[in-house]
Design a protein around this motif. Structure first.
Motif, PDB file in Angstrom:
ATOM      1  N   UNK A 180       0.835  -1.213   0.000  1.00  0.00           N
ATOM      2  CA  UNK A 180       0.000   0.000   0.000  1.00  0.00           C
ATOM      3  C   UNK A 180       0.864   1.255   0.000  1.00  0.00           C
ATOM      4  N   UNK A 181       1.956   1.236   0.762  1.00  0.00           N
ATOM      5  CA  UNK A 181       2.849   2.396   0.785  1.00  0.00           C
ATOM      6  C   UNK A 181       3.507   2.570  -0.593  1.00  0.00           C
ATOM      7  N   UNK A 182       3.852   1.451  -1.223  1.00  0.00           N
ATOM      8  CA  UNK A 182       4.437   1.534  -2.573  1.00  0.00           C
ATOM      9  C   UNK A 182       3.462   2.220  -3.522  1.00  0.00           C
ATOM     10  N   UNK A 193       9.864  -4.939  -2.755  1.00  0.00           N
ATOM     11  CA  UNK A 193      11.201  -4.746  -3.334  1.00  0.00           C
ATOM     12  C   UNK A 193      11.403  -3.312  -3.830  1.00  0.00           C
ATOM     13  N   UNK A 194      10.339  -2.680  -4.372  1.00  0.00           N
ATOM     14  CA  UNK A 194      10.462  -1.316  -4.890  1.00  0.00           C
ATOM     15  C   UNK A 194      10.685  -0.320  -3.743  1.00  0.00           C
ATOM     16  N   UNK A 287      12.555 -11.221   2.912  1.00  0.00           N
ATOM     17  CA  UNK A 287      13.616 -10.893   1.952  1.00  0.00           C
ATOM     18  C   UNK A 287      14.222  -9.527   2.264  1.00  0.00           C
ATOM     19  N   UNK A 288      13.534  -8.724   3.059  1.00  0.00           N
ATOM     20  CA  UNK A 288      13.975  -7.340   3.287  1.00  0.00           C
ATOM     21  C   UNK A 288      15.278  -7.305   4.096  1.00  0.00           C
ATOM     22  N   UNK A 289      16.280  -6.671   3.513  1.00  0.00           N
ATOM     23  CA  UNK A 289      17.622  -6.686   4.107  1.00  0.00           C
ATOM     24  C   UNK A 289      17.642  -6.009   5.474  1.00  0.00           C
ATOM     25  N   UNK A 290      16.931  -4.883   5.579  1.00  0.00           N
ATOM     26  CA  UNK A 290      16.906  -4.159   6.849  1.00  0.00           C
ATOM     27  C   UNK A 290      16.258  -5.015   7.939  1.00  0.00           C
TER      28      UNK A 290
END
Ligand code: KG4
Ligand code: ZN
Length: 367
Positions: A180-182, A193-194, A287-290
């Motif tokens: 939703x933020x994307x 990912x974006x 998958x998110x690196x952070x």
């Protein structure tokens, strides 16, 4: 003959996954060797910015026959070489579940093999036990954080069929919040990912955001207030006039907030499960690196290893469904029960994990 040797574990298992927007098929041997795997991601949802259930069900129906044939070819097996057939039968979008379960049951009947109905969340929960994935293996009990577009929960994984949901989202899933933020930032779908790519170039400091439920007892999650706060940060900018630096800063601040919230909730879940020997993360958001960095630090601070299956096994796939079926078949074998035969079990949009213990009726745990 002992009761357990009377019912050998029928493998390899061909499994179908169709609970959301990925159509997947895999064949897995009893030792966890992946003989073949294939995933088709549906593109028909892109113009709608989210999964459309009717489109998903039709796309599964169109894709599955060829996908099953392709998977058998890749494994170099004739259909008669299969020991059992499995499918995700819930929780998920009912149309897709009906398609996947229907194809799998048809195969099972035609081949005269057992059909194993798999709980999709259980499949995510057991993936870490696929031999070779986690150094040293993933013995029970461990804590699973499942963070995807549809799910956001902490689960105590205590044994095959023995799961306790410790907490979950009271509104959006973490991936849904990313998506939703994307969309608000004018990025494509799926958004995670974006947002992550944009956040990499942003300074979060000028755009502080709230962290709902942070520090509260328990391990429930909430993201809808965070999403609203992002909308408020964007409101002063006229449509089409959002500077890239502001978009990147807001993306970075949002990502930091999600990672901090999730790590805090998982810290509480670990407090609720002091016997956990491992922290496992699964689902697309893992998958998110952070987020991974925060979870790695958290686990280290508790003296625990942290593991996340490789991305293709973290997101929806059929290998995890086949492996969950193998674990179920093995557990029933160890208890002297006949192989599961779930032809009568209907797909269900909701299927609480706690009900999985019913598969092992009236028996004490093995050993
Ligand atoms: O597990 P998954 O492939 O499908 C289900 O939802 O079941 O997860 C997809 C979700 C989407 O919401 C996507 O935006 C999010 O995972 N996602 C990410 C990242 N990669 C995928 N979220 C944050 N950062 C990422 N790198
Ligand atoms: Zn999933």
């Amino acid at each position: 003959m002992s009761p357990s040797s009377a019912h050998p574990v029928p493998t390899p298992v061909l499994a179908i996954e169709s609970s959301c927007d990925d159509t997947a098929c895999a064949i897995v041997a009893s030792d966890g060797a992946i003989l073949a795997e294939a995933v088709l991601s549906q593109s028909g949802h892109i113009p709608f910015g989210g999964v459309v259930p009717e489109i998903a069900a039709r796309a599964h129906l169109a894709a599955l026959p060829a996908l099953v044939r392709h998977t058998l070819d890749r494994a170099g097996l004739p259909p008669s070489g299969l020991g059992a057939i499995a499918a995700s039968t819930g929780p998920g979008l009912i149309g897709g579940l009906i398609v996947g379960a229907g194809v799998a049951k048809g195969l099972a009947v035609a081949l005269d093999r057992p059909f194993v109905a798999v709980n999709h969340i259980e499949a995510h929960a057991l993936t870490a036990r696929l031999p070779g994935l986690v150094p040293g293996g993933a013995p029970f009990p461990y804590l699973l954080l499942l963070v995807s577009g549809g799910h956001c929960q902490c689960i105590a994984v205590e044994g095959v069929g023995r799961y306790r949901k410790l907490g979950g989202t009271i509104d959006d899933a973490a991936g849904e919040a990313f998506d939703k933020v994307a969309k608000m930032l004018g990025l494509g779908w799926p958004g995670g990912p974006a947002v992550e790519a944009l956040a990499a170039e942003g300074d979060p400091a000028p755009y502080p955001l709230p962290r709902p439920l942070f520090g509260r007892p328990g391990c429930d999650f909430s993201f809808s207030g965070l999403k609203t706060a992002v909308a408020q940060k964007l409101a002063p900018f006229a449509a089409g006039a959002l500077p890239r630096s502001a978009a990147a800063g807001i993306a970075a601040s949002f990502q930091d907030a999600v990672a901090a919230i999730v790590a805090d909730r998982v810290a509480h879940a670990l407090d609720m499960m002091p016997q956990a020997t491992l922290l496992v993360a699964a689902g697309g958001v893992a998958a998110n690196t952070r987020l991974r960095a925060c979870l790695t630090d958290l686990a280290a601070s508790r003296g625990l290893p942290f593991a996340a299956p490789p991305l293709r096994l973290c997101t929806d796939n059929a290998v995890m469904v086949a492996w969950a079926a193998i674990e179920t078949l093995r557990e029933r074998h160890a208890r002297g029960l006949p192989p599961a035969d779930d032809l009568d079990l209907l797909p269900r949009p909701r299927w609480p994990l706690e009900q999985m213990a019913e598969r092992f009726p009236m028996t004490a745990p093995p050993g």
